[in-house]
Design a protein around this motif. Sequence first.
Motif, PDB file in Angstrom:
ATOM      1  N   ARG A 131       0.859  -1.190   0.000  1.00 29.98           N
ATOM      2  CA  ARG A 131       0.000   0.000   0.000  1.00 29.98           C
ATOM      3  C   ARG A 131       0.893   1.238   0.000  1.00 29.98           C
ATOM      4  O   ARG A 131       1.683   1.431   0.926  1.00 29.98           O
ATOM      5  CB  ARG A 131      -0.915   0.004   1.228  1.00 29.98           C
ATOM      6  N   PRO A 191       1.058   5.288   0.133  1.00 34.18           N
ATOM      7  CA  PRO A 191       0.251   6.464   0.464  1.00 34.18           C
ATOM      8  C   PRO A 191       0.091   7.400  -0.740  1.00 34.18           C
ATOM      9  O   PRO A 191       1.068   7.687  -1.447  1.00 34.18           O
ATOM     10  CB  PRO A 191       1.042   7.135   1.587  1.00 34.18           C
ATOM     11  N   VAL A 192      -1.123   7.847  -0.977  1.00 38.45           N
ATOM     12  CA  VAL A 192      -1.380   8.801  -2.057  1.00 38.45           C
ATOM     13  C   VAL A 192      -0.526  10.055  -1.880  1.00 38.45           C
ATOM     14  O   VAL A 192      -0.051  10.656  -2.851  1.00 38.45           O
ATOM     15  CB  VAL A 192      -2.880   9.150  -2.111  1.00 38.45           C
ATOM     16  N   GLU A 193      -0.299  10.436  -0.641  1.00 38.00           N
ATOM     17  CA  GLU A 193       0.506  11.614  -0.332  1.00 38.00           C
ATOM     18  C   GLU A 193       1.887  11.528  -0.979  1.00 38.00           C
ATOM     19  O   GLU A 193       2.468  12.551  -1.361  1.00 38.00           O
ATOM     20  CB  GLU A 193       0.628  11.750   1.190  1.00 38.00           C
ATOM     21  N   ASN A 213       2.909  15.080  -2.816  1.00 41.64           N
ATOM     22  CA  ASN A 213       3.556  16.028  -1.913  1.00 41.64           C
ATOM     23  C   ASN A 213       4.837  16.588  -2.537  1.00 41.64           C
ATOM     24  O   ASN A 213       5.786  15.829  -2.807  1.00 41.64           O
ATOM     25  CB  ASN A 213       3.890  15.321  -0.591  1.00 41.64           C
ATOM     26  N   GLY A 243      -9.275  12.589  -3.632  1.00 41.18           N
ATOM     27  CA  GLY A 243      -9.516  12.483  -2.197  1.00 41.18           C
ATOM     28  C   GLY A 243     -10.215  11.200  -1.788  1.00 41.18           C
ATOM     29  O   GLY A 243     -10.550  11.018  -0.618  1.00 41.18           O
ATOM     30  N   ASN A 281      -9.000   8.077  -1.855  1.00 36.13           N
ATOM     31  CA  ASN A 281      -8.130   7.053  -1.276  1.00 36.13           C
ATOM     32  C   ASN A 281      -6.997   7.672  -0.468  1.00 36.13           C
ATOM     33  O   ASN A 281      -6.444   8.702  -0.847  1.00 36.13           O
ATOM     34  CB  ASN A 281      -7.517   6.191  -2.387  1.00 36.13           C
ATOM     35  N   GLU A 282      -6.651   6.998   0.620  1.00 41.44           N
ATOM     36  CA  GLU A 282      -5.475   7.394   1.380  1.00 41.44           C
ATOM     37  C   GLU A 282      -4.228   6.690   0.865  1.00 41.44           C
ATOM     38  O   GLU A 282      -3.118   7.152   1.104  1.00 41.44           O
ATOM     39  CB  GLU A 282      -5.667   7.058   2.865  1.00 41.44           C
ATOM     40  N   PHE A 283      -4.416   5.560   0.183  1.00 42.84           N
ATOM     41  CA  PHE A 283      -3.278   4.810  -0.338  1.00 42.84           C
ATOM     42  C   PHE A 283      -3.677   4.152  -1.657  1.00 42.84           C
ATOM     43  O   PHE A 283      -4.862   4.014  -1.979  1.00 42.84           O
ATOM     44  CB  PHE A 283      -2.804   3.743   0.658  1.00 42.84           C
TER      45      PHE A 283
END
Length: 383
Positions: A28, A30-32, A36, A353, A355-357
Amino acid sequence: MIAKDTEIVRRVLAHIDAGTTDEGAPWREPVENYLNPSRFTAEIRLLRAMPSVFVPSAAIPNPGDHVQRSTFGVPLFAVRGRDRRARVFRNACRHRGFALVEDTGCSHALVCRYHGWTYRLDGSLAHVPHDDAFPGLDMSERGLVEVSSREVDRLIVIGSLDRPQEPGDETMPWLGDGTPWRDKLLPAQRLVYVDSTVRAINWKVLVEQFLEGYHIRSTHKDTFYPVQYDDLNVVERFGPNSRITFPYRNIERLRDRPETSWTIDARVTYLYQLFPNVMLATFPDLMLMVVIDPLDVEHSSVITYAMVRPDLAERAARDPGPNNPAGAASFIARGAVEDNEMSEGVQRGLHSGANEFVEFGRHESAIGHFHASLDERLARFTA
């Protein structure tokens, strides 16, 4: 380091019979990490400190041949000297910093278009117009700035562009041994096509599209799927690198033949992911090298080099149609368009926005290996 072709055939046939594929750990991401800007800046700093593949040797086959490319934001060029050695330099004249090499070409010497400062093919400064205007100029110390490099089985590999390689990082030793790709790349001595395109996609999303066959049926239903298997791959790792085997359906013709006669020619595509950002892909009568160069957090430059055996070079140059394996109308090119369309959709979805991963399953383990290798080096680099 990797399996022989006969072992790959055995593993593929076993997967066909069992309805399985190679599996590994899920991942997994992270989308961040895709969005970022600070993370992107850290990645670029790391990539500049690591070795990487610059260009294929086929891009500069003869003395005087030169080719330029920015690597992780640093303008560089490679040139083959009169001694036939390939060298890589920072692409700046030592007078005013003008980009010395602006395109692909062949020259007896490298002449700056701005003021005429002239360099030999080994990078040494040969001539300065009106040199009396530069008191104290020591021409022996004002040669081009060379980047450490080595030529490894038809690939030109560069060392760190910034600070020295991190202690304990084995990336250069793995890139310095061409055993995994040598017999596949060496016959492809002629460069027949180069394409450079900027895509509004994070560089890691583009890397990911090469590293799994879970999408073959849904993405490539009229191109790759009729001749290849969906979700059937052999995945091998050597250091931070991977090789993924994409078998063709005609591999089953080998079942009734003695193993001593088995050949994978036109029966598999091997995809070598040479960490961090270069792919080598084998196709019938064609080898592709794809470089994914990060530009910013949302954009990447994709440079594709198509290479063939010398006996096929004239045909590839003469035939613009779908039978030309390097042509824009080819089966391979149409499949690449489909892959890029999917990556563009992923890039848009990252901003939703939802998904977090990003989820990678057990059948996409080469992607997890890529991210784990990147994370491990980032952690050491920023410690």
